[in-house]
Motif scaffolding. Structure first.
Motif, PDB file in Angstrom:
ATOM      1  N   VAL A  12     117.741  46.632  55.681  1.00  0.00           N
ATOM      2  CA  VAL A  12     118.600  45.537  55.240  1.00  0.00           C
ATOM      3  C   VAL A  12     117.823  44.241  55.409  1.00  0.00           C
ATOM      4  O   VAL A  12     116.873  44.162  56.189  1.00  0.00           O
ATOM      5  CB  VAL A  12     119.930  45.466  56.026  1.00  0.00           C
ATOM      6  N   LEU A  13     118.250  43.243  54.680  1.00  0.00           N
ATOM      7  CA  LEU A  13     117.571  41.957  54.682  1.00  0.00           C
ATOM      8  C   LEU A  13     118.482  40.919  55.329  1.00  0.00           C
ATOM      9  O   LEU A  13     119.627  40.734  54.900  1.00  0.00           O
ATOM     10  CB  LEU A  13     117.250  41.560  53.235  1.00  0.00           C
ATOM     11  N   LEU A  14     117.975  40.266  56.363  1.00  0.00           N
ATOM     12  CA  LEU A  14     118.718  39.205  57.016  1.00  0.00           C
ATOM     13  C   LEU A  14     118.338  37.862  56.404  1.00  0.00           C
ATOM     14  O   LEU A  14     117.259  37.707  55.835  1.00  0.00           O
ATOM     15  CB  LEU A  14     118.410  39.182  58.515  1.00  0.00           C
ATOM     16  N   LEU A  15     119.209  36.886  56.545  1.00  0.00           N
ATOM     17  CA  LEU A  15     118.868  35.541  56.096  1.00  0.00           C
ATOM     18  C   LEU A  15     117.747  34.964  56.960  1.00  0.00           C
ATOM     19  O   LEU A  15     117.519  35.441  58.092  1.00  0.00           O
ATOM     20  CB  LEU A  15     120.096  34.632  56.191  1.00  0.00           C
ATOM     21  N   THR A  48     135.770  44.501  54.079  1.00  0.00           N
ATOM     22  CA  THR A  48     135.121  43.226  53.750  1.00  0.00           C
ATOM     23  C   THR A  48     135.380  42.207  54.853  1.00  0.00           C
ATOM     24  O   THR A  48     136.524  41.994  55.263  1.00  0.00           O
ATOM     25  CB  THR A  48     135.651  42.675  52.417  1.00  0.00           C
ATOM     26  N   ARG A  49     134.299  41.582  55.303  1.00  0.00           N
ATOM     27  CA  ARG A  49     134.419  40.559  56.336  1.00  0.00           C
ATOM     28  C   ARG A  49     133.802  39.249  55.860  1.00  0.00           C
ATOM     29  O   ARG A  49     132.691  39.233  55.352  1.00  0.00           O
ATOM     30  CB  ARG A  49     133.697  40.992  57.616  1.00  0.00           C
ATOM     31  N   ILE A  50     134.547  38.169  56.013  1.00  0.00           N
ATOM     32  CA  ILE A  50     134.001  36.828  55.855  1.00  0.00           C
ATOM     33  C   ILE A  50     133.761  36.307  57.260  1.00  0.00           C
ATOM     34  O   ILE A  50     134.681  36.280  58.089  1.00  0.00           O
ATOM     35  CB  ILE A  50     134.974  35.898  55.105  1.00  0.00           C
ATOM     36  N   VAL A  51     132.518  35.921  57.544  1.00  0.00           N
ATOM     37  CA  VAL A  51     132.159  35.581  58.918  1.00  0.00           C
ATOM     38  C   VAL A  51     131.360  34.280  58.953  1.00  0.00           C
ATOM     39  O   VAL A  51     130.836  33.817  57.932  1.00  0.00           O
ATOM     40  CB  VAL A  51     131.342  36.707  59.587  1.00  0.00           C
ATOM     41  N   GLU A  52     131.282  33.719  60.133  1.00  0.00           N
ATOM     42  CA  GLU A  52     130.369  32.600  60.384  1.00  0.00           C
ATOM     43  C   GLU A  52     129.125  33.159  61.051  1.00  0.00           C
ATOM     44  O   GLU A  52     129.213  33.889  62.041  1.00  0.00           O
ATOM     45  CB  GLU A  52     131.034  31.568  61.287  1.00  0.00           C
ATOM     46  N   ASN A  53     127.950  32.801  60.502  1.00  0.00           N
ATOM     47  CA  ASN A  53     126.718  33.312  61.107  1.00  0.00           C
ATOM     48  C   ASN A  53     126.129  32.287  62.074  1.00  0.00           C
ATOM     49  O   ASN A  53     126.730  31.259  62.364  1.00  0.00           O
ATOM     50  CB  ASN A  53     125.723  33.745  60.020  1.00  0.00           C
ATOM     51  N   LEU A 109     127.028  29.053  58.693  1.00  0.00           N
ATOM     52  CA  LEU A 109     127.384  29.372  57.313  1.00  0.00           C
ATOM     53  C   LEU A 109     128.524  30.380  57.299  1.00  0.00           C
ATOM     54  O   LEU A 109     128.468  31.405  57.979  1.00  0.00           O
ATOM     55  CB  LEU A 109     126.179  29.946  56.570  1.00  0.00           C
ATOM     56  N   VAL A 110     129.567  30.089  56.541  1.00  0.00           N
ATOM     57  CA  VAL A 110     130.703  31.000  56.403  1.00  0.00           C
ATOM     58  C   VAL A 110     130.534  31.753  55.095  1.00  0.00           C
ATOM     59  O   VAL A 110     130.538  31.161  54.010  1.00  0.00           O
ATOM     60  CB  VAL A 110     132.032  30.228  56.432  1.00  0.00           C
ATOM     61  N   MET A 111     130.389  33.069  55.194  1.00  0.00           N
ATOM     62  CA  MET A 111     130.028  33.848  54.018  1.00  0.00           C
ATOM     63  C   MET A 111     130.350  35.313  54.246  1.00  0.00           C
ATOM     64  O   MET A 111     130.643  35.735  55.377  1.00  0.00           O
ATOM     65  CB  MET A 111     128.536  33.682  53.715  1.00  0.00           C
ATOM     66  N   ALA A 112     130.292  36.091  53.199  1.00  0.00           N
ATOM     67  CA  ALA A 112     130.541  37.519  53.310  1.00  0.00           C
ATOM     68  C   ALA A 112     129.390  38.196  54.049  1.00  0.00           C
ATOM     69  O   ALA A 112     128.214  37.932  53.777  1.00  0.00           O
ATOM     70  CB  ALA A 112     130.717  38.135  51.921  1.00  0.00           C
ATOM     71  N   ALA A 113     129.750  39.048  55.004  1.00  0.00           N
ATOM     72  CA  ALA A 113     128.784  39.951  55.662  1.00  0.00           C
ATOM     73  C   ALA A 113     127.634  39.236  56.350  1.00  0.00           C
ATOM     74  O   ALA A 113     126.573  39.814  56.559  1.00  0.00           O
ATOM     75  CB  ALA A 113     128.234  40.957  54.656  1.00  0.00           C
ATOM     76  N   ALA A 114     127.815  37.966  56.712  1.00  0.00           N
ATOM     77  CA  ALA A 114     126.791  37.178  57.419  1.00  0.00           C
ATOM     78  C   ALA A 114     125.497  37.070  56.630  1.00  0.00           C
ATOM     79  O   ALA A 114     124.446  36.759  57.187  1.00  0.00           O
ATOM     80  CB  ALA A 114     126.518  37.763  58.812  1.00  0.00           C
ATOM     81  N   GLY A 115     125.569  37.324  55.321  1.00  0.00           N
ATOM     82  CA  GLY A 115     124.365  37.262  54.494  1.00  0.00           C
ATOM     83  C   GLY A 115     123.471  38.482  54.615  1.00  0.00           C
ATOM     84  O   GLY A 115     122.378  38.503  54.031  1.00  0.00           O
ATOM     85  N   VAL A 170     116.350  26.235  49.653  1.00  0.00           N
ATOM     86  CA  VAL A 170     116.482  27.682  49.845  1.00  0.00           C
ATOM     87  C   VAL A 170     117.922  28.032  49.500  1.00  0.00           C
ATOM     88  O   VAL A 170     118.872  27.464  50.071  1.00  0.00           O
ATOM     89  CB  VAL A 170     116.147  28.089  51.283  1.00  0.00           C
ATOM     90  N   SER A 171     118.114  28.954  48.558  1.00  0.00           N
ATOM     91  CA  SER A 171     119.459  29.235  48.054  1.00  0.00           C
ATOM     92  C   SER A 171     119.901  30.652  48.382  1.00  0.00           C
ATOM     93  O   SER A 171     119.081  31.553  48.593  1.00  0.00           O
ATOM     94  CB  SER A 171     119.512  29.022  46.538  1.00  0.00           C
ATOM     95  N   ASP A 172     121.205  30.818  48.436  1.00  0.00           N
ATOM     96  CA  ASP A 172     121.787  32.149  48.599  1.00  0.00           C
ATOM     97  C   ASP A 172     123.110  32.169  47.843  1.00  0.00           C
ATOM     98  O   ASP A 172     123.651  31.120  47.480  1.00  0.00           O
ATOM     99  CB  ASP A 172     121.990  32.502  50.068  1.00  0.00           C
ATOM    100  N   THR A 173     123.615  33.362  47.628  1.00  0.00           N
ATOM    101  CA  THR A 173     124.827  33.537  46.823  1.00  0.00           C
ATOM    102  C   THR A 173     126.065  33.554  47.710  1.00  0.00           C
ATOM    103  O   THR A 173     126.122  34.283  48.697  1.00  0.00           O
ATOM    104  CB  THR A 173     124.743  34.842  46.020  1.00  0.00           C
ATOM    105  N   PHE A 174     127.061  32.759  47.324  1.00  0.00           N
ATOM    106  CA  PHE A 174     128.314  32.671  48.072  1.00  0.00           C
ATOM    107  C   PHE A 174     129.491  32.940  47.131  1.00  0.00           C
ATOM    108  O   PHE A 174     129.458  32.577  45.950  1.00  0.00           O
ATOM    109  CB  PHE A 174     128.511  31.254  48.626  1.00  0.00           C
ATOM    110  N   GLY A 175     130.539  33.515  47.681  1.00  0.00           N
ATOM    111  CA  GLY A 175     131.846  33.427  47.046  1.00  0.00           C
ATOM    112  C   GLY A 175     132.497  32.136  47.498  1.00  0.00           C
ATOM    113  O   GLY A 175     132.006  31.442  48.391  1.00  0.00           O
TER     114      GLY A 175
END
Length: 435
Positions: free
Chosen positions: A105-108, A79-84, A88-94, A135-140
């Motif tokens: 795969v789907l990119l942001l 598991t990686r938490i990254v900055e894209n 945005l700091v999120m898991a797997a760059a979204g 525009v929304s996305d899911t974050f931890g």
């Protein structure tokens, strides 16, 4: 203020080059109802990405994450938490492998704020209504279990509500409160959209005062600047960065050093390994300017005397050599690390006795390295200068130290007067011998 959250139903599967705004306008609110002025449309980023062709044929999701990553914030196993690229700091760059065809795969969205602005302009044109788009996305989230939707793009909305300077019901002035309105709206809308209901768009109706004529700064305004981010790195990454940031600083500002920060660094220093369960570190904190002056003057006199009498140097050569210690005079704070050998083992032969002392010297060096790294983590520069080792008796006398305390150099501490010069990374191969 009342609040309604209404689904936009009946949308078909979104593909590359779908007229997303046209499809949303046609679907309407809850099965064909009309949009109203002040409606806030919250649109799942997945369908925006699909409409913009951000679907990537990839059998290796990790490679796609690498390509979208600017910086690794934390890593735990796979598991990686990254900055894209958008900060945005999120898991797997979204990068998402759900709700997309196998082998893809789907990119942001490449620029979620631009996506929101374009979608808003087209929807307003089609509906004749004043709207906002999120525009929304899911974050931890740090410190909290579970996921929630947040705004990664926005247009026509005050994304932040600044309450600072206002007063509460008791007349207390608010000093810190800035509400992330766009995130609250995104999370609320997800209660209707859900993760598996096939409803990727919802309308939040009621808080029309948050809707603006201008597109506004977008969700980019929600991204905390790096300089203000106290939790920018994960634990292991923070340690590595502190090690990298640790540089020898030769020039300091006059800004005073926080003694509490130095004591926190000492607390890290004394966790270093040591032989025989001993504690061979002592740190003399030279906080008084007068004491620093007396110490450095006495050390300089001792150095000059030894260089002249023992080495036969002339004044010019002595001046060049002793000038290296000026870094200590230019620092607002000094730490003199000392080694004590209490608890060491006595050996009758010189070889083993020397090895015993070397163990304590290594432990002292490990403590000093911990100190320097911790100081870097506190934002202070440092320079470890060896000069006290050559005049330990003088150091003991000026500082009033016990006989068994051996000075192991002196550490100059302060804010660096200049930014560090870029340093090329060192590969490990030159320092590794494999057997």
């Amino acid at each position: 203020m009342s609040l309604e959250i209404l689904p936009v139903t009946g949308l078909p599967e979104i593909d590359t080059d779908s007229d997303l705004a046209g499809l949303i306008a046609k679907a309407g609110v809850r099965g064909g109802g009309a949009f109203e002025d002040g409606d806030i449309l919250v649109v799942t980023s997945k369908i925006v990405s699909k409409a913009e062709g951000r679907v990537l044929g990839a059998t290796d999701r990790e490679a796609a994450i690498d390509a979208e990553t600017v910086r690794v914030v934390a890593r735990r196993g796979s598991t990686r938490i990254v900055e894209n690229r958008n900060g945005l700091v999120m898991a797997a760059a979204g990068v998402d492998a759900s709700n997309t065809a196998p082998g893809t795969v789907l990119l942001l969205p490449e620029d979620p704020d631009a996506s929101a602005r374009a979608l808003r302009a087209r929807l307003q044109q089609l509906t004749g209504r004043r709207l906002a788009v999120v525009v929304s996305d899911t974050f931890g989230r740090p410190w909290r279990n579970g996921l929630t939707d947040v705004a990664i793009g926005a247009a026509g909305l005050r994304v932040l509500e600044d309450h600072r300077g206002r007063t509460d019901s008791h007349g207390n002035e608010l000093a810190m409160t800035v509400t992330a309105t766009a995130d609250e709206l995104a999370a609320a809308a997800d209660l209707v959209k859900g993760k598996t209901t096939g409803t990727p768009v919802a309308v939040v109706r009621g808080p029309a005062t948050h809707v603006t004529v201008e597109d506004g700064p977008g969700a980019r305004a929600l991204v905390r600047p790096a300089a203000d981010d106290m939790f920018r790195l994960g634990t292991s990454e923070a340690v590595r960065e502190a090690v990298t940031l640790r540089r020898t600083v030769r020039s300091f500002t006059a800004e005073p050093v926080d003694p509490a920060a130095v004591r926190r660094a000492v607390a890290a220093a004394v966790t270093a390994p040591a032989p025989h369960h001993t504690t061979p570190w002592r740190f003399v904190l030279v906080e008084s300017a007068g004491t620093r002056q007396r110490l450095l003057d006495a050390m300089l006199d001792a150095w000059r005397r030894d260089l002249a009498e023992l080495d036969g140097w002339d004044e010019q050569k002595i001046a060049r050599r002793t000038a290296r210690g000026e870094v200590l005079r230019g620092a607002p704070y000094l730490v003199v690390p000392c080694m004590v050998t209490d608890g060491s083992h006595a050996y009758p032969d010189a070889r083993r006795a020397a090895a015993e002392r070397e163990m304590f010297v290594v432990a002292a060096g490990a403590g000093v390295q911990n100190l320097l790294v911790a100081l870097a983590g506190e934002g202070y520069g440092s320079a470890w200068v060896s000069s006290t080792m050559f005049c330990r008796d003088v150091v003991r006398q000026v500082l009033g130290l016990p006989e068994g305390w051996d000075a192991m150099g002196a550490v100059a501490v302060g804010r660096a007067a200049e930014p560090p010069v870029a340093r090329a990374p060192r590969g490990v191969e030159a320092y590794v011998l494999e057997r």
